[in-house]
Structures are given as C-alpha cells and as structure tokens.
Scaffold this motif. Structure first.
Motif, PDB file in Angstrom:
ATOM      1  N   THR A   1       1.939   1.490   0.204  1.00 21.50           N
ATOM      2  CA  THR A   1       1.284   2.363   1.288  1.00 21.50           C
ATOM      3  C   THR A   1       2.191   3.094   2.184  1.00 21.50           C
ATOM      4  O   THR A   1       1.970   3.159   3.302  1.00 21.50           O
ATOM      5  N   GLN A   2       3.425   3.272   1.527  1.00 22.37           N
ATOM      6  CA  GLN A   2       4.613   4.024   2.254  1.00 22.37           C
ATOM      7  C   GLN A   2       3.766   5.174   3.156  1.00 22.37           C
ATOM      8  O   GLN A   2       4.403   5.619   4.166  1.00 22.37           O
ATOM      9  N   LEU A   3       3.021   6.097   2.422  1.00 27.51           N
ATOM     10  CA  LEU A   3       2.742   7.476   3.234  1.00 27.51           C
ATOM     11  C   LEU A   3       1.778   7.125   4.213  1.00 27.51           C
ATOM     12  O   LEU A   3       1.685   7.961   4.963  1.00 27.51           O
ATOM     13  N   MET A   4       1.060   6.229   4.237  1.00 25.27           N
ATOM     14  CA  MET A   4      -0.187   5.968   5.414  1.00 25.27           C
ATOM     15  C   MET A   4      -0.158   4.843   6.406  1.00 25.27           C
ATOM     16  O   MET A   4      -0.714   4.540   7.237  1.00 25.27           O
ATOM     17  N   GLY A   5       0.898   4.114   5.797  1.00 22.90           N
ATOM     18  CA  GLY A   5       0.929   2.677   6.567  1.00 22.90           C
ATOM     19  C   GLY A   5      -0.355   1.988   5.950  1.00 22.90           C
ATOM     20  O   GLY A   5      -1.205   2.200   4.980  1.00 22.90           O
ATOM     21  N   PHE A   6      -0.559   0.506   6.649  1.00 24.58           N
ATOM     22  CA  PHE A   6      -1.727  -0.104   6.308  1.00 24.58           C
ATOM     23  C   PHE A   6      -3.094   0.406   7.012  1.00 24.58           C
ATOM     24  O   PHE A   6      -3.067   0.173   8.356  1.00 24.58           O
ATOM     25  N   PRO A   7      -4.146   0.788   6.376  1.00 24.44           N
ATOM     26  CA  PRO A   7      -5.191   1.238   7.267  1.00 24.44           C
ATOM     27  C   PRO A   7      -6.071  -0.021   7.522  1.00 24.44           C
ATOM     28  O   PRO A   7      -6.065  -0.908   6.749  1.00 24.44           O
ATOM     29  N   THR A   8      -7.068   0.310   8.504  1.00 25.56           N
ATOM     30  CA  THR A   8      -8.112  -0.580   8.662  1.00 25.56           C
ATOM     31  C   THR A   8      -9.586   0.041   8.437  1.00 25.56           C
ATOM     32  O   THR A   8      -9.536   1.195   7.821  1.00 25.56           O
TER      33      THR A   8
END
Length: 273
Positions: free
Chosen positions: A41-48
């Motif tokens: 998930t490099q492009l968005m980071g970890f979503p919730t």
C-alpha cells in the motif's frame, strides 16, 4: 535481472506525498535497472474504514497512471502496492506490476491481517506473468506466513516471488524466516520490500527488506531506515537449485484448483470457494 528495492517511510492516507516520493525514487533508479519494487500500500498508506472510500483508486486511476508514465520515462517496470477501488464496489489491498504499457499483473491480498479486515475484501486468485523471460508472481505481507500462498505461485511456475510488505514490530523476525523458507520451498528467487518509520496507531514498521536466492540464502538485507538496495539476479542459480531435485515435482499433495493459461502469458490459480 537487475532489481532495486526501495524501502521507504510513508504517510497513511496521504496519497499525494506517497506518490511524489515513489515517482522520485523511480526517476533516481540506476541505468540498466529492470525492476523497482516498493512496499505494501505504498501509494495510499494503510486506510481505515473511515478513510478507504476517500483514498482508494481504480487501477486506471491517476496514481497508477503516474507510475506508468514514470516507468516509461525510465524504461523500467515497477511493483507497487495501493488501495484499489474495484468495479464490483469492493476495496482490495492490491499490488501491481506496472510497465510502460500499463498493468501487466495485479494481485489482491488473499490473507487479510487484523487491520485489513473490515477495510479490504480478500482476493480470490494467484497469478504469474512473464517479464523479461522470468515468470514473476506477487504476494503481500501476511501471505508469506502461509506456505500455500508461495506454493500456488510455484505451481504456476514462478521463478521470482515478489512480496510487498507492511510488516511491523515485533514481527520482523517472522518475515525474515518466512521469506527464506518460501524461496527454498519453491526453488525460486524472492524479493521482499518492507516499509519503515511510524504509522497511524503507533505502529513501527520493521524494515528488513531482503532478496533471497533459490536455496533460501540471503543475498542482501536492509536495516530499519530508508534505503535502496540493488541486486542482480542470476538465472543460472535457478537451474542449479532445480538440477538434482524438484520439490514441486516430488510433492505428494497438490493445491486444489486447475491453473489456467491466459493469452497474454498470465497463469492463474483461482481459490476454490
């Protein structure tokens, strides 16, 4: 094949920041590099659950298109993770292999970690494709703790298993052991690229990006800070590792499902429902 592993810190939910750093890293790759690999998930980071609808993008969205353009400019391929908004209305933790022509391979994480649950849906298949004469397969983080995931790629003929990783303390040693085992078990090279730094919720990512040869031996390993590793994979090692015995040919149990061959060179193994 010349591969660069780019171990970076990211910002959860900040696509603009993450994308810019990813593009900069692609543009700085060495002349002659074939493949550049980034974390999960490099492009968005970890979503919730609260942010996933805002940050997720389709595979033909602006972030992947920017990666494709950068790959074209540098004449490289890129493996990068993102939060995917799919046509079926679901969200997936996805990794893609992007060339100058577009997405050559996609993989949706099949084994969801605790923080993935309720945010992402699990994928339903494993797949490989041919890149520069190598059959390449993708996995994501927690997947490598299940031998069957890498075995599915082995059953599809993988020469190179690429793992985008978002592994945090205290589990770094787990993935170090797992990636060596998965390479040895399938007599294939394995490349694992992990995130570093801090994430939301107090997570501290463990780094430790690594390349493993088909005998399960580490060729290189990163520390806990941002860095770039470059390695050249020798296909002769594949032949040497598979010369006297084959774990795949000699196994007594086979994963269910029939591999299918696509016209574009991809091979898929669908997970039975």
């Amino acid at each position: 094949m010349k591969v660069e592993l780019v171990q970076l810190a990211g910002r959860d939910g900040d696509t603009a920041y993450n994308l810019q750093r990813t593009l900069e890293a692609i543009r700085r790759c060495a002349v002659g590099t074939d493949l550049v690999v980034f974390p999960e998930t490099q492009l968005m980071g970890f979503p919730t659950q609260d942010t996933i609808r805002r940050v997720a993008e389709p595979l033909d969205g602006p972030s992947v298109q920017a990666i494709r353009q950068a790959a074209d400019e540098r004449n490289v391929a890129v493996v990068v993770g993102l939060a995917e908004a799919a046509d079926d209305g679901r969200f997936y933790n996805t990794t893609v292999l992007v060339t100058s022509e577009g997405v050559a391979l996609k993989y949706r994480k099949t084994h969801l970690w605790a923080s993935d649950c309720g945010v992402f849906s699990p994928g339903d298949r494993y797949a490989t494709t041919v890149f520069k004469g190598w059959r390449v397969g993708l996995l994501i983080c927690f997947d490598i703790e299940f031998p069957e995931s890498a075995r599915a790629l082995g059953q599809l003929g993988a020469d190179l298993i690429i793992v985008t990783n978002g592994n945090m303390d205290p589990y770094g040693p787990t993935h170090r052991t797992a990636i060596m085992a998965r390479a040895m078990e399938n007599q294939a090279f394995a490349v694992m690229v992990n995130r570093v730094g801090e994430g939301d919720g107090g997570l501290v990512f463990a780094g430790g990006s690594a390349v493993v040869d088909p005998f399960g031996q580490l060729l290189c390993e990163a520390g806990r800070g941002e860095c770039r590793l470059a390695v050249e994979l020798d296909p002769a090692q594949l032949l040497q590792a598979r010369r006297d015995y084959s774990y795949l040919a000699q196994r007594r149990l086979q994963l269910p499902g029939q591999p299918t061959e696509q016209t574009d060179g991809r091979r898929e193994l669908i997970i039975p429902s």
